[in-house]
Motif scaffolding. Structure first.
Motif, PDB file in Angstrom:
ATOM      1  N   MET A 114      -9.030   4.615  28.765  1.00 49.43           N
ATOM      2  CA  MET A 114      -9.636   3.761  27.734  1.00 49.43           C
ATOM      3  C   MET A 114      -8.890   3.972  26.416  1.00 49.43           C
ATOM      4  SD  MET A 114     -12.203   1.593  27.581  1.00 49.43           S
ATOM      5  CE  MET A 114     -13.110   0.716  26.331  1.00 49.43           C
ATOM      6  N   THR A 115      -8.276   2.950  25.899  1.00 52.19           N
ATOM      7  CA  THR A 115      -7.500   3.083  24.664  1.00 52.19           C
ATOM      8  C   THR A 115      -8.367   2.760  23.463  1.00 52.19           C
ATOM      9  OG1 THR A 115      -6.762   0.800  24.837  1.00 52.19           O
ATOM     10  CG2 THR A 115      -5.354   2.489  25.811  1.00 52.19           C
ATOM     11  N   SER A 116      -8.084   3.403  22.330  1.00 52.37           N
ATOM     12  CA  SER A 116      -8.821   3.137  21.099  1.00 52.37           C
ATOM     13  C   SER A 116      -8.287   1.865  20.453  1.00 52.37           C
ATOM     14  CB  SER A 116      -8.673   4.318  20.140  1.00 52.37           C
ATOM     15  OG  SER A 116      -7.356   4.372  19.650  1.00 52.37           O
ATOM     16  N   TRP A 117      -9.056   1.368  19.484  1.00 54.94           N
ATOM     17  CA  TRP A 117      -8.617   0.142  18.818  1.00 54.94           C
ATOM     18  C   TRP A 117      -7.328   0.370  18.047  1.00 54.94           C
ATOM     19  CZ3 TRP A 117      -7.984  -0.312  13.563  1.00 54.94           C
ATOM     20  CH2 TRP A 117      -8.534   0.707  12.774  1.00 54.94           C
ATOM     21  N   LEU A 118      -7.096   1.625  17.560  1.00 55.03           N
ATOM     22  CA  LEU A 118      -5.865   1.918  16.840  1.00 55.03           C
ATOM     23  C   LEU A 118      -4.650   1.756  17.736  1.00 55.03           C
ATOM     24  CD1 LEU A 118      -6.803   5.016  14.640  1.00 55.03           C
ATOM     25  CD2 LEU A 118      -6.126   2.743  13.850  1.00 55.03           C
ATOM     26  N   GLU A 119      -4.789   2.156  18.996  1.00 55.62           N
ATOM     27  CA  GLU A 119      -3.658   2.069  19.916  1.00 55.62           C
ATOM     28  C   GLU A 119      -3.356   0.632  20.314  1.00 55.62           C
ATOM     29  OE1 GLU A 119      -5.512   4.837  22.600  1.00 55.62           O
ATOM     30  OE2 GLU A 119      -3.829   6.219  22.381  1.00 55.62           O
ATOM     31  N   ARG A 120      -4.351  -0.253  20.119  1.00 55.08           N
ATOM     32  CA  ARG A 120      -4.144  -1.657  20.491  1.00 55.08           C
ATOM     33  C   ARG A 120      -3.617  -2.495  19.320  1.00 55.08           C
ATOM     34  NH1 ARG A 120      -9.262  -0.777  22.980  1.00 55.08           N
ATOM     35  NH2 ARG A 120     -10.278  -1.896  21.280  1.00 55.08           N
ATOM     36  N   VAL A 121      -3.608  -1.910  18.117  1.00 52.50           N
ATOM     37  CA  VAL A 121      -3.141  -2.643  16.939  1.00 52.50           C
ATOM     38  C   VAL A 121      -1.629  -2.807  16.999  1.00 52.50           C
ATOM     39  CG1 VAL A 121      -2.866  -2.515  14.436  1.00 52.50           C
ATOM     40  CG2 VAL A 121      -5.048  -1.898  15.477  1.00 52.50           C
ATOM     41  N   PRO A 122      -1.089  -4.025  16.788  1.00 50.13           N
ATOM     42  CA  PRO A 122       0.374  -4.219  16.793  1.00 50.13           C
ATOM     43  C   PRO A 122       1.046  -3.376  15.722  1.00 50.13           C
ATOM     44  CG  PRO A 122      -0.786  -6.333  16.863  1.00 50.13           C
ATOM     45  CD  PRO A 122      -1.817  -5.282  16.585  1.00 50.13           C
ATOM     46  N   SER A 123       2.288  -2.997  15.965  1.00 46.81           N
ATOM     47  CA  SER A 123       3.009  -2.109  15.049  1.00 46.81           C
ATOM     48  C   SER A 123       3.247  -2.744  13.689  1.00 46.81           C
ATOM     49  CB  SER A 123       4.353  -1.701  15.667  1.00 46.81           C
ATOM     50  OG  SER A 123       5.146  -2.851  15.911  1.00 46.81           O
ATOM     51  N   TRP A 124       3.224  -4.092  13.643  1.00 46.50           N
ATOM     52  CA  TRP A 124       3.498  -4.757  12.378  1.00 46.50           C
ATOM     53  C   TRP A 124       2.245  -4.945  11.524  1.00 46.50           C
ATOM     54  CZ3 TRP A 124       0.314  -8.877  12.423  1.00 46.50           C
ATOM     55  CH2 TRP A 124       0.001  -9.462  13.658  1.00 46.50           C
ATOM     56  N   PHE A 125       1.072  -4.623  12.081  1.00 44.25           N
ATOM     57  CA  PHE A 125      -0.181  -4.942  11.372  1.00 44.25           C
ATOM     58  C   PHE A 125      -0.331  -4.122  10.095  1.00 44.25           C
ATOM     59  CE2 PHE A 125      -4.679  -4.149  10.467  1.00 44.25           C
ATOM     60  CZ  PHE A 125      -5.141  -5.451  10.335  1.00 44.25           C
ATOM     61  N   LEU A 126      -0.101  -2.805  10.179  1.00 38.62           N
ATOM     62  CA  LEU A 126      -0.283  -1.946   9.008  1.00 38.62           C
ATOM     63  C   LEU A 126       0.691  -2.301   7.884  1.00 38.62           C
ATOM     64  CD1 LEU A 126      -1.750   0.388   7.680  1.00 38.62           C
ATOM     65  CD2 LEU A 126      -0.167   1.974   8.807  1.00 38.62           C
ATOM     66  N   PRO A 127       2.006  -2.468   8.169  1.00 36.40           N
ATOM     67  CA  PRO A 127       2.910  -2.893   7.078  1.00 36.40           C
ATOM     68  C   PRO A 127       2.506  -4.220   6.452  1.00 36.40           C
ATOM     69  CG  PRO A 127       4.166  -2.083   8.949  1.00 36.40           C
ATOM     70  CD  PRO A 127       2.746  -2.189   9.412  1.00 36.40           C
ATOM     71  N   LEU A 128       2.034  -5.163   7.277  1.00 38.67           N
ATOM     72  CA  LEU A 128       1.612  -6.453   6.725  1.00 38.67           C
ATOM     73  C   LEU A 128       0.392  -6.283   5.833  1.00 38.67           C
ATOM     74  CD1 LEU A 128       1.877  -9.522   6.584  1.00 38.67           C
ATOM     75  CD2 LEU A 128       0.463  -9.667   8.647  1.00 38.67           C
ATOM     76  N   ALA A 129      -0.551  -5.447   6.261  1.00 38.18           N
ATOM     77  CA  ALA A 129      -1.754  -5.205   5.452  1.00 38.18           C
ATOM     78  C   ALA A 129      -1.383  -4.575   4.112  1.00 38.18           C
ATOM     79  CB  ALA A 129      -2.723  -4.307   6.220  1.00 38.18           C
ATOM     80  N   ILE A 130      -0.434  -3.618   4.135  1.00 39.09           N
ATOM     81  CA  ILE A 130       0.030  -2.989   2.890  1.00 39.09           C
ATOM     82  C   ILE A 130       0.689  -4.027   1.992  1.00 39.09           C
ATOM     83  CG2 ILE A 130       1.650  -1.326   1.922  1.00 39.09           C
ATOM     84  CD1 ILE A 130       1.172   0.417   4.384  1.00 39.09           C
ATOM     85  N   GLY A 131       1.512  -4.889   2.587  1.00 39.81           N
ATOM     86  CA  GLY A 131       2.176  -5.930   1.806  1.00 39.81           C
ATOM     87  C   GLY A 131       1.198  -6.878   1.147  1.00 39.81           C
ATOM     88  N   LEU A 132       0.175  -7.308   1.884  1.00 38.21           N
ATOM     89  CA  LEU A 132      -0.825  -8.215   1.318  1.00 38.21           C
ATOM     90  C   LEU A 132      -1.613  -7.533   0.208  1.00 38.21           C
ATOM     91  CD1 LEU A 132      -2.135  -9.937   4.583  1.00 38.21           C
ATOM     92  CD2 LEU A 132      -0.561 -10.871   2.872  1.00 38.21           C
ATOM     93  N   ALA A 133      -1.905  -6.242   0.397  1.00 44.68           N
ATOM     94  CA  ALA A 133      -2.616  -5.506  -0.655  1.00 44.68           C
ATOM     95  C   ALA A 133      -1.756  -5.387  -1.909  1.00 44.68           C
ATOM     96  CB  ALA A 133      -3.000  -4.120  -0.143  1.00 44.68           C
ATOM     97  N   LEU A 134      -0.452  -5.184  -1.738  1.00 37.13           N
ATOM     98  CA  LEU A 134       0.442  -5.074  -2.897  1.00 37.13           C
ATOM     99  C   LEU A 134       0.518  -6.389  -3.672  1.00 37.13           C
ATOM    100  CD1 LEU A 134       3.408  -2.986  -1.443  1.00 37.13           C
ATOM    101  CD2 LEU A 134       1.813  -2.281  -3.245  1.00 37.13           C
ATOM    102  N   ILE A 135       0.498  -7.509  -2.949  1.00 38.15           N
ATOM    103  CA  ILE A 135       0.583  -8.809  -3.609  1.00 38.15           C
ATOM    104  C   ILE A 135      -0.571  -9.001  -4.585  1.00 38.15           C
ATOM    105  CG2 ILE A 135       0.437 -11.311  -3.226  1.00 38.15           C
ATOM    106  CD1 ILE A 135       1.935 -10.826  -0.575  1.00 38.15           C
ATOM    107  N   ALA A 136      -1.737  -8.476  -4.237  1.00 41.36           N
ATOM    108  CA  ALA A 136      -2.932  -8.674  -5.062  1.00 41.36           C
ATOM    109  C   ALA A 136      -3.096  -7.640  -6.167  1.00 41.36           C
ATOM    110  CB  ALA A 136      -4.170  -8.651  -4.159  1.00 41.36           C
ATOM    111  N   VAL A 137      -2.153  -6.705  -6.305  1.00 43.79           N
ATOM    112  CA  VAL A 137      -2.286  -5.605  -7.269  1.00 43.79           C
ATOM    113  C   VAL A 137      -2.587  -6.074  -8.695  1.00 43.79           C
ATOM    114  CG1 VAL A 137      -0.913  -3.870  -8.509  1.00 43.79           C
ATOM    115  CG2 VAL A 137      -1.067  -3.784  -6.027  1.00 43.79           C
ATOM    116  N   PRO A 138      -1.873  -7.059  -9.256  1.00 42.25           N
ATOM    117  CA  PRO A 138      -2.143  -7.433 -10.666  1.00 42.25           C
ATOM    118  C   PRO A 138      -3.569  -7.882 -10.905  1.00 42.25           C
ATOM    119  CG  PRO A 138      -0.076  -8.372  -9.919  1.00 42.25           C
ATOM    120  CD  PRO A 138      -0.764  -7.839  -8.704  1.00 42.25           C
ATOM    121  N   TRP A 139      -4.205  -8.424  -9.901  1.00 46.75           N
ATOM    122  CA  TRP A 139      -5.558  -8.950 -10.067  1.00 46.75           C
ATOM    123  C   TRP A 139      -6.623  -7.868  -9.886  1.00 46.75           C
ATOM    124  CZ3 TRP A 139      -1.450 -11.614  -8.141  1.00 46.75           C
ATOM    125  CH2 TRP A 139      -1.113 -12.789  -8.814  1.00 46.75           C
TER     126      TRP A 139
END
Length: 609
Positions: A1-26
């Protein structure tokens, strides 16, 4: 039985960080922080481009700084003449690509410090070039009064401009990540490990280098085009050796073989030196210190450290919760089930001769190798065995004579074209690139055959996925032939010698070759490994392969060969079946170190002589 972390695509975390950075000024962030993050986004694109040539291809080049300057001046001049930002950036990126190709031409022949010094000269030329075109560039005083950035007639404020820069960084990183995690990125790894290996796999190393230089220059041109709109001013003092050292230090610290590492390396250096009062005075020393510390304490950079930590976490979880049905990996098999036919073609060598600066390495040698048979070359060191293989595979050009495969001339053709004709080989010392799994290393034999365009690769179009599936299927089939399928996910360069040699044979088979050249594949193996390798070679021949074997292990040669050719001092001494060669007195004397008479070297001795 795999955890949800193991099922997350490798690109998901970098994309989430990128989207968070875009919103920094606000978030109500201090404008000084917004400016620093804007510079980090711009420099990340510059370093990501550098990682392609420096990290993946192993080409030491400071040309990124020149492309950065070109992008900045091109965008600034066009905006001063009334262009809006986006079309100015498009022209700047295109110009950087063209000049990147031109300035990268020395890299097609040079490498190491020779290329580094040549590219460093480009940085030194920046002040002189700006002075030559003072009317357009402002000379040493710089380009002033660059208008604010506009898109569709709308003037961007500081926060909007930051968002544009961050979006550009996210897109560039995502596209380059797709490209480097593909056959193109692995081809650059092969090139870095060994240009000879790359060309023996059918890769045109000059074209591969040219593509690397062009692709790496594009994000540099884009970053330069954006930096000119940050302060509305640029000068030659912005593009110095200090900037070159900065981006190399960021590359090493973040991880030269990681596109994501570019962001981490730049962020650590920019934020770590931001509020140091005396930094401007000692910036070169500081960047040099980062470079040294990164090289000493982070062999694969921050990205490599994070990857190792993640790997250990997954390994620990696997040990705590082994999947159902898990069992120990079986021992390497010596019998490969469901072996598919190999399309062997007849090889004919006629009168091959090779001289090196007056020294005769090979003299009038003629041999033949047939499909479904193992043909072996034996002889003492320096007898010309490997030279003959190099002549057949195109690494050397013959002084005289020719080699043909199914009647088509091989000798004298470029080695990558010989490989594409269906000639595969192994080497005396196994050559497996770092940073690649066994499956990827074996699949590299298919890169030239199952190639797709760079655009198709970057955008992950269906044709790219189809090519990847084809390569993987061929690689798994080849590993199955040699009994190494269970090693597919292991690090190729970390294997034991016996396994590395078998993987090299698998790589040679993966390209579905018409001729297989094996150069001392049993060297350094123990008795059990030699027997396993001999079984693999017999299976390859039985499947229809044309095998030309160079080997010092005479017992193994006799156990697998149909025909044996004996070389002595670059000449053909004898030929025949294993039984005939073993009974040949002249061959016995040669192996015992007793040279035959000169008249015995005049012509090969056949059975009964």
């Amino acid at each position: 039985m795999t955890s949800w972390l193991e099922r997350v695509p490798s690109w998901f975390l970098p994309l989430a960080i990128g989207l968070a950075l875009i919103a920094v000024p606000w978030y109500g962030t201090d404008p000084l922080w917004v400016r620093q993050l804007t510079l980090i986004a711009i420099y990340t694109m510059l370093v990501a481009g550098l990682n392609i040539t420096f990290g993946y291809a192993g080409l030491l080049s400071l040309g990124q700084v020149a492309m950065f300057a070109l992008g900045a001046y091109t965008t600034g001049i066009l905006m001063i003449h009334g262009w809006s930002m986006l079309p100015s950036l498009a022209v700047a990126v295109a110009a950087s690509g063209v000049i990147g190709l031109i300035t990268g031409l020395p890299g097609l022949r040079l490498g190491g410090w020779g290329l580094g010094m040549t590219s460093f000269f480009l940085v030194l030329l920046i002040p002189d070039i700006t002075q030559i075109f003072t009317k357009q560039t402002g000379g040493l005083f710089g380009l002033t009064a660059v208008p604010p950035a506009t898109i569709g007639g709308h003037q961007l404020d500081k926060n909007e401009f930051y968002a544009v820069c961050t979006i550009a960084m996210v897109v560039v990183v995502a596209l380059l990540r797709n490209l480097m995690r593909s056959s193109f990125g692995n081809s650059l790894r092969v090139l870095r490990r060994s240009p000879v290996l790359a060309t023996s796999l059918g890769l045109n190393i000059h074209l591969l280098k040219a593509k690397a230089f062009v692709i790496s220059s594009l994000p540099a041109g884009l970053g330069g085009g954006l930096v000119v709109s940050l302060d509305h001013y640029i000068a030659p003092t912005s593009f110095t050796l200090t900037l070159g050292v900065l981006i190399i230090a960021a590359s090493v610290l973040g991880g030269s073989e990681s596109i994501y590492g570019a962001f981490f390396g730049v962020a650590v250096i920019r934020l770590g030196t931001w509020q140091v009062t005396a930094f401007e005075k000692y910036s070169l020393v500081a960047y040099g210190l980062f470079l040294v510390l990164g090289g000493v304490f982070f062999s694969q950079g921050i990205a490599g450290l994070a990857e190792r930590k993640a790997g250990r976490w997954h390994s620990a979880r696997s040990r705590l919760k082994p999947p159902a049905g898990t069992r120990a990996a079986p021992r390497l098999r010596t019998q490969a089930p469901n072996v598919m036919p190999i399309p062997g073609s007849p090889l004919e060598v006629r009168g091959l001769t090779k001289h090196f600066q007056g020294n005769q390495a090979l003299n009038d040698v003629s041999i033949a190798a047939l499909p479904g048979q193992v043909t072996s070359l034996v002889g003492p060191n320096g007898s010309g065995k490997t030279t003959l293989l190099n002549l057949i595979s195109g690494l050397y050009r013959p002084t005289a004579g020719e080699a043909t495969l199914a009647g088509e001339r091989l000798s004298g053709r470029p080695p990558h074209l010989v490989a594409r004709r269906g000639v595969a080989r192994t080497f005396q010392t196994p050559v497996l690139p770092d940073g690649m799994t066994v499956l990827e290393a074996v699949a590299s034999a298919r890169y030239a055959k199952d190639s797709v365009s760079i655009a198709t690769t970057i955008l992950r179009l269906p044709a790219n996925r189809a090519a990847e599936r084809s390569r993987e299927a061929a690689a798994r089939q080849a590993l199955r032939r040699v009994g190494c399928e269970d090693l597919a996910d292991q690090d190729a360069s970390g294997l034991a010698l016996g396994s590395r040699r078998r993987v090299e044979v698998a790589r040679a088979l993966a390209g579905n070759p018409h001729l297989i050249l094996l150069d001392e594949p049993a060297s350094g193996l123990d008795e059990g490994e030699v027997e396993e390798l001999a079984s693999v070679i017999r299976q390859v021949a039985a499947a229809g392969g044309t095998v030309l074997l160079v080997e010092h292990n005479f017992n193994m040669v006799c156990s697998v060969s149909d025909q044996i050719y004996v070389l002595e001092s670059g000449r053909l001494l004898a030929q025949g079946t294993p039984d005939e060669i073993q009974r040949n007195q002249v061959v016995a004397e040669s192996y015992l170190g007793q040279l035959p008479d000169a008249d015995q070297l005049g012509a090969p001795i056949r059975a009964g002589e």
